[in-house]
Scaffold this motif. Structure first.
Motif, PDB file in Angstrom:
ATOM      1  N   VAL A  67      22.566  59.560  40.881  1.00  0.00           N
ATOM      2  CA  VAL A  67      22.588  59.930  42.124  1.00  0.00           C
ATOM      3  C   VAL A  67      22.020  58.771  42.917  1.00  0.00           C
ATOM      4  O   VAL A  67      21.102  58.495  42.933  1.00  0.00           O
ATOM      5  N   SER A  68      22.988  58.148  43.930  1.00  0.00           N
ATOM      6  CA  SER A  68      22.434  57.145  44.638  1.00  0.00           C
ATOM      7  C   SER A  68      21.583  57.616  46.040  1.00  0.00           C
ATOM      8  O   SER A  68      22.290  58.382  46.652  1.00  0.00           O
ATOM      9  N   PRO A  69      20.329  57.452  46.007  1.00  0.00           N
ATOM     10  CA  PRO A  69      19.489  57.656  47.335  1.00  0.00           C
ATOM     11  C   PRO A  69      20.278  57.307  48.495  1.00  0.00           C
ATOM     12  O   PRO A  69      19.969  58.095  49.501  1.00  0.00           O
ATOM     13  N   ARG A  70      20.906  55.956  48.433  1.00  0.00           N
ATOM     14  CA  ARG A  70      21.363  55.641  49.585  1.00  0.00           C
ATOM     15  C   ARG A  70      22.575  56.425  50.154  1.00  0.00           C
ATOM     16  O   ARG A  70      22.905  56.988  51.272  1.00  0.00           O
ATOM     17  N   HIS A  71      23.353  57.026  49.202  1.00  0.00           N
ATOM     18  CA  HIS A  71      24.619  57.923  49.521  1.00  0.00           C
ATOM     19  C   HIS A  71      24.057  59.294  49.774  1.00  0.00           C
ATOM     20  O   HIS A  71      24.514  59.693  51.025  1.00  0.00           O
ATOM     21  N   VAL A  72      22.893  59.688  49.264  1.00  0.00           N
ATOM     22  CA  VAL A  72      22.225  61.019  49.800  1.00  0.00           C
ATOM     23  C   VAL A  72      21.894  60.843  51.191  1.00  0.00           C
ATOM     24  O   VAL A  72      22.228  61.868  52.081  1.00  0.00           O
ATOM     25  N   GLU A  73      21.129  59.787  51.618  1.00  0.00           N
ATOM     26  CA  GLU A  73      20.621  59.568  52.761  1.00  0.00           C
ATOM     27  C   GLU A  73      21.784  59.484  53.960  1.00  0.00           C
ATOM     28  O   GLU A  73      21.689  60.166  54.817  1.00  0.00           O
ATOM     29  N   GLN A  74      23.084  58.711  53.501  1.00  0.00           N
ATOM     30  CA  GLN A  74      24.013  58.727  54.341  1.00  0.00           C
ATOM     31  C   GLN A  74      24.733  60.073  54.668  1.00  0.00           C
ATOM     32  O   GLN A  74      25.097  60.432  55.908  1.00  0.00           O
ATOM     33  N   VAL A  75      25.015  60.859  53.634  1.00  0.00           N
ATOM     34  CA  VAL A  75      25.717  62.348  53.668  1.00  0.00           C
ATOM     35  C   VAL A  75      24.490  63.119  54.646  1.00  0.00           C
ATOM     36  O   VAL A  75      24.999  63.680  55.546  1.00  0.00           O
ATOM     37  N   LEU A  76      23.285  63.164  54.349  1.00  0.00           N
ATOM     38  CA  LEU A  76      22.337  63.907  55.069  1.00  0.00           C
ATOM     39  C   LEU A  76      22.048  63.656  56.683  1.00  0.00           C
ATOM     40  O   LEU A  76      21.890  64.521  57.132  1.00  0.00           O
ATOM     41  N   CYS A  77      22.125  62.447  56.747  1.00  0.00           N
ATOM     42  CA  CYS A  77      21.966  61.871  58.166  1.00  0.00           C
ATOM     43  C   CYS A  77      23.402  61.860  58.881  1.00  0.00           C
ATOM     44  O   CYS A  77      23.145  61.455  60.085  1.00  0.00           O
TER      45      CYS A  77
END
Length: 73
Positions: free
Chosen positions: A44-54
């Motif tokens: 799981v990409s932390p960058r993708h998670v951050e983009q989705v959650l933000c």
């Protein structure tokens, strides 16, 4: 340097689930993309998670299909 993938502990904390199958279901429900590697470990990409959650990107579950009108040109 930013890590390339979330750790298993970070995935568990994010999803609130211990089992990989339940983690995958939670991420699917919340629009977070993931992959399994050959060893069955979640990637799981932390960058993708951050983009989705933000709200910086449309979650995968909310995306529509391809723009077929653009292909007709």
């Amino acid at each position: 340097m930013m890590q390339l993938f979330l750790t298993p502990e970070q995935i568990e904390e994010m999803t609130g689930r211990k089992q990989i199958k339940a983690q995958c279901r939670w991420m699917d429900e919340n629009g977070i993309r993931w992959k399994l590697n050959a060893a069955g470990k979640l990637l799981v990409s932390p960058r993708h998670v951050e983009q989705v959650l933000c709200g910086e990107t449309t979650p995968a579950r909310e995306r529509t299909g391809p723009n077929l009108k653009a292909l007709a040109r």
